[in-house]
Design a protein around this motif. Structure first.
Motif, PDB file in Angstrom:
ATOM      1  N   ILE A  71      11.405  -1.092   0.892  1.00 43.55           N
ATOM      2  CA  ILE A  71      11.961   0.210   0.548  1.00 43.55           C
ATOM      3  C   ILE A  71      12.709   0.714   1.778  1.00 43.55           C
ATOM      4  O   ILE A  71      12.107   0.943   2.829  1.00 43.55           O
ATOM      5  N   ASP A  87       8.960   5.021  -3.471  1.00 43.22           N
ATOM      6  CA  ASP A  87       9.292   3.944  -4.399  1.00 43.22           C
ATOM      7  C   ASP A  87       9.875   4.522  -5.691  1.00 43.22           C
ATOM      8  O   ASP A  87      10.891   4.064  -6.196  1.00 43.22           O
ATOM      9  N   TYR A  92       5.355   7.193 -13.310  1.00 40.16           N
ATOM     10  CA  TYR A  92       4.505   7.154 -12.104  1.00 40.16           C
ATOM     11  C   TYR A  92       3.310   8.094 -12.233  1.00 40.16           C
ATOM     12  O   TYR A  92       2.658   8.407 -11.237  1.00 40.16           O
ATOM     13  N   ASP A 137       4.300   5.360  -2.660  1.00 37.90           N
ATOM     14  CA  ASP A 137       4.542   5.271  -4.103  1.00 37.90           C
ATOM     15  C   ASP A 137       5.627   6.267  -4.509  1.00 37.90           C
ATOM     16  O   ASP A 137       6.477   5.977  -5.355  1.00 37.90           O
ATOM     17  N   LEU A 188       6.161   0.404   3.597  1.00 43.23           N
ATOM     18  CA  LEU A 188       7.529   0.588   3.113  1.00 43.23           C
ATOM     19  C   LEU A 188       8.385  -0.609   3.507  1.00 43.23           C
ATOM     20  O   LEU A 188       9.181  -1.122   2.712  1.00 43.23           O
ATOM     21  N   ARG A 197       7.431  -3.595   1.501  1.00 45.98           N
ATOM     22  CA  ARG A 197       7.869  -3.461   0.106  1.00 45.98           C
ATOM     23  C   ARG A 197       9.394  -3.400   0.006  1.00 45.98           C
ATOM     24  O   ARG A 197       9.944  -3.193  -1.060  1.00 45.98           O
TER      25      ARG A 197
END
Length: 416
Positions: free
Chosen positions: A251, A149, A38, A146, A246, A249
RNA sequence: GUGGGUGUAGCUCAGUCGGUAGAGCAACGGAUUGUGGCUCCGUUGGUCGUGGGUUCAAAUCCCAUCAUCCACCCCA
């Protein structure tokens, strides 16, 4: 045991060995992998800093500074402190190197021990290990998203069963004062229902009443004003965008308006991941700290970061039944008048890429085989005077007891 | 710093009413001299956490202390 002269590890300090060390090694390796995946880069920072760095960075009034630091004087009388957390040191580096002025976007991670003088209990030690991540110079909910994630990916990869992501937004210097006021007013009305600690906190740090474990305090805070209703426009937008992305996505997270975090420097996003047994079940914690760099003498650069409690991850993974020791491929049981062939043979086998162990002191063959069996070796090379100068390897398979003579070149085919 | 539980062999633990310490496992040796597991036999290993008190006598009762575990405070 109880001898006066018995030397033992210091209170709250422990040895991480065997299985625990293997787990530690695995989760550290994977942490490096994911952090780098990342875009983070490792930094090694000192274990000791000037005491003032922590008192200014973490907050003079915080419990960490007040009563939990390992502070002492060096030989010149300067006050030195064993780091109780990693963020302050990284920020010190960031400012000291002028990165806030010249290269403000930095994504860094560190690993290593931290020290706090506390009473040990389950999941808490005086020397404990953290993996920390800090991102400077970026102010966007996308960074927060991010990061979560990344954490979910990492926790999944190391096999944490049911991590619970808790998320909150505690506002900024614009909007938090208004909330603090409303909360204070509410708490004052119910002061007689609060624990003594929380009565103190109404004035000193009302937010912290929200995460008190006392049942009565919880009953009171249940109906307290919600920070979410007080956020300024920019904080509200930030929070909404973060939660929206979030969700889209997938998450998983849950908003926890009682999550406030203990360190003074957090603004806006704060989060924790919980899992496992015991009272100390926060596996990691972090958040945004837009004012910290400035507070330590740098420019007003936004920051975001978290720290993972390594010891707690190790504890969680300890009862999964995995992580057996990696044995060598071969164990050599030997009985030789001339010892040279022992080193020659083992070295030759190692050159073939096989890992080899033998006991360097002279023991009976029986003893050596017993050892090999106890350790779980499946293949043993027998090396006596008979085999010493032969090209062939005398290989014994422990499962069946079969013994064969093979040439070193195709020994691998027999190690199944 | 506060509260509670626990300290007996390397590990897990037993130890009665106060009478001076036991088992299992582990380690090591032997039965089996160049062969592990299974079995049998044997050996090593303890100032009963430490210090004090009560008692003719303390692992046992009392006090203190240290360590450890759990919880609080706080945090990873």
């Amino acid at each position: 045991m109880g001898e006066v002269f018995m030397i033992q590890a210091l209170r709250g300090m422990r040895d991480i060995a065997g299985r625990e060390a293997r787990i530690f090694q695995m989760i550290e390796e994977k942490a490096r992998y994911y952090f780098e995946l990342y875009g983070y880069e490792e930094i090694k920072i000192p274990i000791m800093e000037m005491t003032e760095l922590f008192s200014r960075g973490i907050g003079d009034m915080s419990d960490i500074v007040q009563k939990e630091m390992y502070t002492f004087e060096d030989r010149k009388g300067r006050s030195i402190t064993l780091r109780p957390e990693g963020t302050a040191g990284v920020v010190r580096y960031y400012i000291e190197k002028g990165l806030d002025k010249n290269d403000p976007v930095q994504k860094l991670f560190y690993t290593g021990p931290m020290f706090r003088y506390e009473r040990p209990q389950k999941g808490r030690f005086r020397q404990f290990y953290q993996f920390g991540v800090e991102a400077f110079g970026i102010e966007s909910y996308l960074l927060d998203a991010d990061t979560l994630d990344m954490l979910v990916a990492y926790f999944t990869a190391i096999g944490i069963k049911n991590p619970v992501v808790k998320l909150n937004n505690i506002g900024c210097s614009q909007c938090r004062p208004a909330y603090n006021g409303a909360l204070k007013a509410y708490l004052h009305k119910h002061a007689d229902e609060l624990c003594p600690d929380c009565r103190q906190r109404i004035e000193t740090n009302p937010l912290r009443v929200l995460d008190c474990k006392n049942e009565k305090c919880r009953a009171v805070t249940q109906l307290s004003p919600d920070i979410g209703d007080f956020l300024c426009d920019s904080c509200r937008k930030y929070d909404e965008e973060l939660r929206d992305i979030l969700t889209r996505r997938s998450i998983p997270f849950e908003r926890d308006r009682f999550l406030v975090r203990g360190l003074d420097y957090y603004v806006r996003t704060v989060f924790e991941i919980h899992g496992g047994e015991g009272a100390q079940n926060a596996l990691m914690g972090g958040g945004r700290y837009d004012g910290l760099v400035e507070a330590l003498g740098g420019r007003p650069v936004p920051g975001f970061g978290f720290a993972i409690g390594v010891d707690r991850l190790v504890a969680l993974l300890s009862d999964t039944g995995l992580f057996e020791k990696n044995l060598s491929d071969l164990f050599i049981a030997w009985s030789l008048t001339d010892k040279v062939p022992l080193l020659e043979k083992s070295s030759a086998l190692r050159k073939c890429g096989l890992s080899v162990e033998f006991l360097a002191d002279e023991r009976s063959l029986k003893n050596q085989l017993k050892y090999a069996h106890k350790k779980g070796y499946r293949f043993v090379v027998l090396l006596g005077d008979d085999e010493a100068y032969s090209e062939e390897i005398h290989l014994k398979k422990m499962d069946s007891g079969d013994e064969v003579y093979v040439s070193p070149i195709d020994i691998r085919e027999h190690l199944i």
